[in-house]
Design a protein around this motif. Structure first.
Motif, PDB file in Angstrom:
ATOM      1  N   ALA A   1       0.846  -1.200   0.000  1.00  0.00           N
ATOM      2  CA  ALA A   1       0.000   0.000   0.000  1.00  0.00           C
ATOM      3  C   ALA A   1       0.882   1.250   0.000  1.00  0.00           C
ATOM      4  O   ALA A   1       0.542   2.260  -0.642  1.00  0.00           O
TER       5      ALA A   1
ATOM      6  N   LYS B   1     -10.661  -5.912   1.244  1.00  0.00           N
ATOM      7  CA  LYS B   1     -10.060  -5.219   2.397  1.00  0.00           C
ATOM      8  C   LYS B   1      -9.783  -3.744   2.082  1.00  0.00           C
ATOM      9  O   LYS B   1      -9.317  -3.429   0.981  1.00  0.00           O
TER      10      LYS B   1
ATOM     11  N   ARG C   1      -7.579  -0.787   2.170  1.00  0.00           N
ATOM     12  CA  ARG C   1      -6.126  -0.622   2.316  1.00  0.00           C
ATOM     13  C   ARG C   1      -5.729   0.853   2.324  1.00  0.00           C
ATOM     14  O   ARG C   1      -4.543   1.186   2.232  1.00  0.00           O
TER      15      ARG C   1
END
Ligand SMILES: NC(=O)c1ccc[n+]([C@@H]2O[C@H](COP(=O)([O-])OP(=O)(O)OC[C@H]3O[C@@H](n4cnc5c(N)ncnc54)[C@H](OP(=O)(O)O)[C@@H]3O)[C@@H](O)[C@H]2O)c1
Length: 436
Positions: A17, A50, A52
């Motif tokens: 990320a 998810k 991030r």
């Protein structure tokens, strides 16, 4: 501007990320420096849904990251998954086999398989880069491989694990013991839930093996790194070291013996060491990393900075991508992989240096005489000796000594002579004193 360098990101955790964020924030600057844009085309992780903290919608999502190696819209695979073997290694091999570049932050994989991956990269003419694998954001791989490449490197050493350094410097600052500081590190997010790799020195050993390979042109040999963690270092050791003018740090040291007429031998060790207060490493506190390289012409180089974290690690990953975009094809370990040398492991007994030895003994007359007799019989000369306070269990006494410079095998012999003595209530702890 030239065609973009197209990259696939495998792993979108802390580092992955971070790379997305950096490439978004600095895309124009990166393109100018690289001579062409660096563009993410595909991304992969375990859990698609998810959050991030980054927008992944512009990129193709790949469920099975292994498929990245076969994509025609990818020039470089960036492996940010982790683990020495398993899916990270399978992907790394597949990417190089397909002639794609590979950038990784994975020290465990490079320490174990770096040589085989470098061979594969050479076979396919594909670039392999791993700056982020050693000391996060610090450009020490590049510094050694390129900046210091005109030198014979005599010694490389450093503080290579932020968690251990945080724990030891907090013990020093607060007078607290190891277990409390480890809990503090975990609460602050420095230490993993399972901190074994860090505190046992394995993570530092991975990085040391990589640095030694680059600095000495050696075939990487992680198995030859002798590793001792920081679990045995007590608050009393920190206090004794302080009284003697030292701090305690986990230090990885690699050196090549170059005695005339003898085959060079490589010594690689990670151990808690006493560092003289005047040495630059003594001032490295908290989660910071620092590496010293000593070259015959350049002298002492000190690299220092953040050894982990999303920003610093992403900075190193993208620097590797910029090199690849520029067409840089420097050998990953500084010389072509076929020319890397297999140095035999040095006998640590030959090391000439000073040591700190801490004994935990029963509080009765004659014990000091027994210890000093063993030192004399083993040929160890004592520089100073302190018997101070009680051990943590209340009944025992700590005796700490510093030796004069001598061969390490003599200290080992002295400790062997005392093993089994009823006067000792715990095995002695020996820590080398870092040479200035
Ligand atoms: N963190 C640092 O400061 C730092 C510093 C230097 C080097 N490194 C190295 O950088 C690498 C990545 O570290 P990190 O801290 O970013 O790890 P992390 O936060 O745990 O992220 C790992 C990523 O890999 C993905 N992943 C794990 N197994 C997978 C699988 N089987 N298939 C597909 N994706 C998988 C995870 O997916 P999900 O998110 O969906 O679970 C996650 O996105 C490691 O090699 C580490 O040693 C890290």
């Amino acid at each position: 501007m030239a065609e973009p360098l197209r990259i696939a990101l495998a792993g979108l955790g802390t580092v992955g990320a971070g790379v997305v964020r950096l490439l978004e924030a600095n895309s124009a600057l990166v393109a100018r420096r690289a001579g062409r844009p660096i563009e993410i085309t595909a991304v992969s992780a375990r859990e698609r849904g998810k959050d991030r903290g980054v927008d992944l919608t512009p990129y193709a999502w790949v469920d099975d990251m292994q498929a990245m190696a076969g994509r025609t819209d990818v020039d470089v695979v960036v492996e940010l998954v982790g683990g020495s073997d398993g899916p990270a290694l399978t992907l790394a091999r597949a990417a190089l086999d397909a002639g794609k570049g590979l950038v990784t932050a994975n020290k465990a994989m490079i320490a174990h398989h770096g040589l085989a991956l470098a061979e594969l990269a050479a076979l396919h003419g594909a670039p392999l880069r791993f700056e982020a694998a050693v000391a996060g954001g610090i450009p020490v791989v590049k510094g050694l491989r390129e900046g210091a490449s005109a030198n014979t490197i005599e010694r490389i050493y450093g503080i290579l694990n932020g968690t251990c350094n945080y724990i030891l410097s907090e013990m020093e600052r607060t007078g607290g013991d190891f277990a409390d500081m480890l809990r503090g590190a975990q609460d602050q997010g420095f230490a993993e839930a399972d901190p074994a790799f860090d505190i046992e020195g394995v993570d530092a050993a991975h990085k040391l093996a990589i640095l030694a390979a680059i600095g000495f042109g050696a075939r990487i040999d992680f198995a030859a790194v002798a590793t001792t963690g920081i679990g045995e270092v007590s608050a009393a050791d920190i206090a004794q070291a302080d009284a003697l003018g030292f701090v305690i740090r986990l230090v990885g040291v690699a050196s090549l013996s170059t005695r005339e007429g003898e085959t060079p031998h490589l010594l690689q060790r990670v151990r808690p060491c006493l560092v003289p207060r005047g040495h630059p490493l003594a001032h490295v506190t908290g989660a910071t990393n620092a590496v010293v390289a000593e070259g015959d012409f350049v002298g002492r180089l000190l690299f220092q900075g953040a050894g982990a974290g999303d920003g610093p690690t992403a900075s190193a990953v993208v620097a590797d991508l910029i090199d690849i975009a520029r067409g840089d094809r420097t050998a990953p370990f500084s010389v072509p992989v076929a020319e890397l040398e297999a140095f035999p492991k040095a006998d640590p007994g030959h090391r000439l240096g000073r040591d700190y030895i801490r004994f935990t003994v029963t509080d009765r007359p004659g014990v000091l005489a027994e210890i000093t007799a063993a030192m004399r019989d083993a040929g160890v000369s004592i520089e100073s000796l302190i018997q101070r306070g009680r051990a943590s269990n209340g009944g025992d006494v700590l005796v700490a000594m510093v030796t004069h410079e001598g061969p390490e095998r003599c200290v080992t012999k002295a400790v062997d002579l005392l093993s089994g003595s009823p006067s000792l209530t715990a095995p002695p702890l020996v820590m080398p004193i870092l040479k200035d």
